[in-house]
Motif scaffolding. Structure first.
Motif, PDB file in Angstrom:
ATOM      1  N   ALA A  21      -8.977   1.462 -10.249  1.00  0.00           N
ATOM      2  CA  ALA A  21      -8.796   0.732 -11.096  1.00  0.00           C
ATOM      3  C   ALA A  21      -8.451   1.625 -12.492  1.00  0.00           C
TER       4      ALA A  21
ATOM      5  N   GLN B  25     -14.720   1.614  -3.149  1.00  0.00           N
ATOM      6  CA  GLN B  25     -14.222   1.262  -4.357  1.00  0.00           C
ATOM      7  C   GLN B  25     -12.356   1.426  -3.805  1.00  0.00           C
ATOM      8  N   ARG B  26     -12.309   1.135  -5.264  1.00  0.00           N
ATOM      9  CA  ARG B  26     -10.959   0.401  -5.551  1.00  0.00           C
ATOM     10  C   ARG B  26     -10.465   1.670  -6.635  1.00  0.00           C
TER      11      ARG B  26
ATOM     12  N   PHE C  34      -4.119  -6.536  -7.426  1.00  0.00           N
ATOM     13  CA  PHE C  34      -5.754  -7.051  -6.704  1.00  0.00           C
ATOM     14  C   PHE C  34      -6.171  -6.977  -8.396  1.00  0.00           C
ATOM     15  N   GLN C  35      -6.498  -6.162  -9.527  1.00  0.00           N
ATOM     16  CA  GLN C  35      -7.023  -6.080 -10.759  1.00  0.00           C
ATOM     17  C   GLN C  35      -6.513  -6.789 -10.943  1.00  0.00           C
TER      18      GLN C  35
ATOM     19  N   THR D 197      -5.942   7.014  -3.645  1.00  0.00           N
ATOM     20  CA  THR D 197      -6.249   6.027  -2.578  1.00  0.00           C
ATOM     21  C   THR D 197      -6.907   5.945  -1.946  1.00  0.00           C
TER      22      THR D 197
ATOM     23  N   LEU E   9     -10.567  -6.773  -3.402  1.00  0.00           N
ATOM     24  CA  LEU E   9      -9.380  -6.113  -2.233  1.00  0.00           C
ATOM     25  C   LEU E   9     -10.311  -5.574  -1.336  1.00  0.00           C
TER      26      LEU E   9
ATOM     27  N   ASP F  19      -4.327  -2.142  -5.347  1.00  0.00           N
ATOM     28  CA  ASP F  19      -5.086  -2.257  -6.847  1.00  0.00           C
ATOM     29  C   ASP F  19      -4.682  -2.597  -7.801  1.00  0.00           C
TER      30      ASP F  19
ATOM     31  N   ALA G   8       0.407  -1.026   0.094  1.00  0.00           N
ATOM     32  CA  ALA G   8      -0.106   0.015   0.016  1.00  0.00           C
ATOM     33  C   ALA G   8       0.803   1.369   0.079  1.00  0.00           C
TER      34      ALA G   8
ATOM     35  N   TRP H 214     -10.668   4.667  -1.520  1.00  0.00           N
ATOM     36  CA  TRP H 214     -11.651   3.603  -0.315  1.00  0.00           C
ATOM     37  C   TRP H 214     -11.946   3.878   0.779  1.00  0.00           C
TER      38      TRP H 214
ATOM     39  N   VAL I 286     -10.525  -3.599   2.099  1.00  0.00           N
ATOM     40  CA  VAL I 286      -9.765  -2.704   2.549  1.00  0.00           C
ATOM     41  C   VAL I 286     -10.266  -2.570   4.287  1.00  0.00           C
TER      42      VAL I 286
END
Length: 172
Positions: free
Chosen positions: A109, A106-107, A45-46, A98, A52, A42, A35, A102, A54
């Motif tokens: 993208a 959401q992440r 994980f995508q 970020t 993700l 992000d 992080a 979060w 958080v």
């Protein structure tokens, strides 16, 4: 690099943040260490198509990283060394974005439409779009540092208020 990874890395291409080293495989197991590199968590994980998760601890970790980096940036500006401040400002901007995503559940993208994506989030600081444009265009300016600091303060207050509201609702 696979075609899929290449396509995903294009979504994370932004002149301030993108670095070829970003897409290299890393042997980092500590989620807090991942992080600390803006957007890497992000992105990873995508790639894995995994959700993700958080935690508040992870968000708090990024706020603590900012507070530490903020002191270094302030010292650079005090010494009138804006070139030394710029890399730390870029990290701080990345962490802010970020955290913003979060906190909104959401992440991140993509970075290709960063300002539009950030300004469409429901929970955001006042005048985010205009302030973010200024900061992204002038990361080595003292006024951008002041704006970023204020954005962090506002976002942290919103986050804390939301946490307290959630705790209050959970007690009922």
């Amino acid at each position: 690099m696979s075609d899929r990874t290449s396509e995903q890395s294009k979504l994370f291409h932004h002149p301030l943040f993108f670095n070829e080293a970003f897409t290299k495989e890393r042997e980092i197991d500590d989620i807090k260490e991942l992080a600390s590199i803006p957007f890497l968590l992000d992105f990873k994980f995508q790639q894995k198509k995994a959700g993700l998760v958080v935690t508040n601890e992870l968000i708090d970790h990024l706020f603590r990283l900012w507070r530490s980096e903020k002191e270094k940036i302030a010292a650079s500006f005090k010494n009138r060394d804006r070139h030394a401040a710029k890399p730390a400002m870029i990290k701080g901007i990345g962490w802010f974005i970020t955290i913003l995503f979060w906190i909104n559940g959401q992440r991140v993208a993509r970075l290709t439409h960063l300002v539009e994506d950030c300004s469409s989030l429901p929970d955001q600081p006042f005048n985010l779009k205009e302030r973010l444009i200024f900061i992204l265009e002038n990361p080595d300016h003292y006024l951008a540092y002041i704006q970023l600091t204020e954005l962090y303060d506002e976002l942290e207050k919103k986050w804390m208020m939301n946490l307290r509201k959630k705790e209050h609702m959970d007690r009922k």
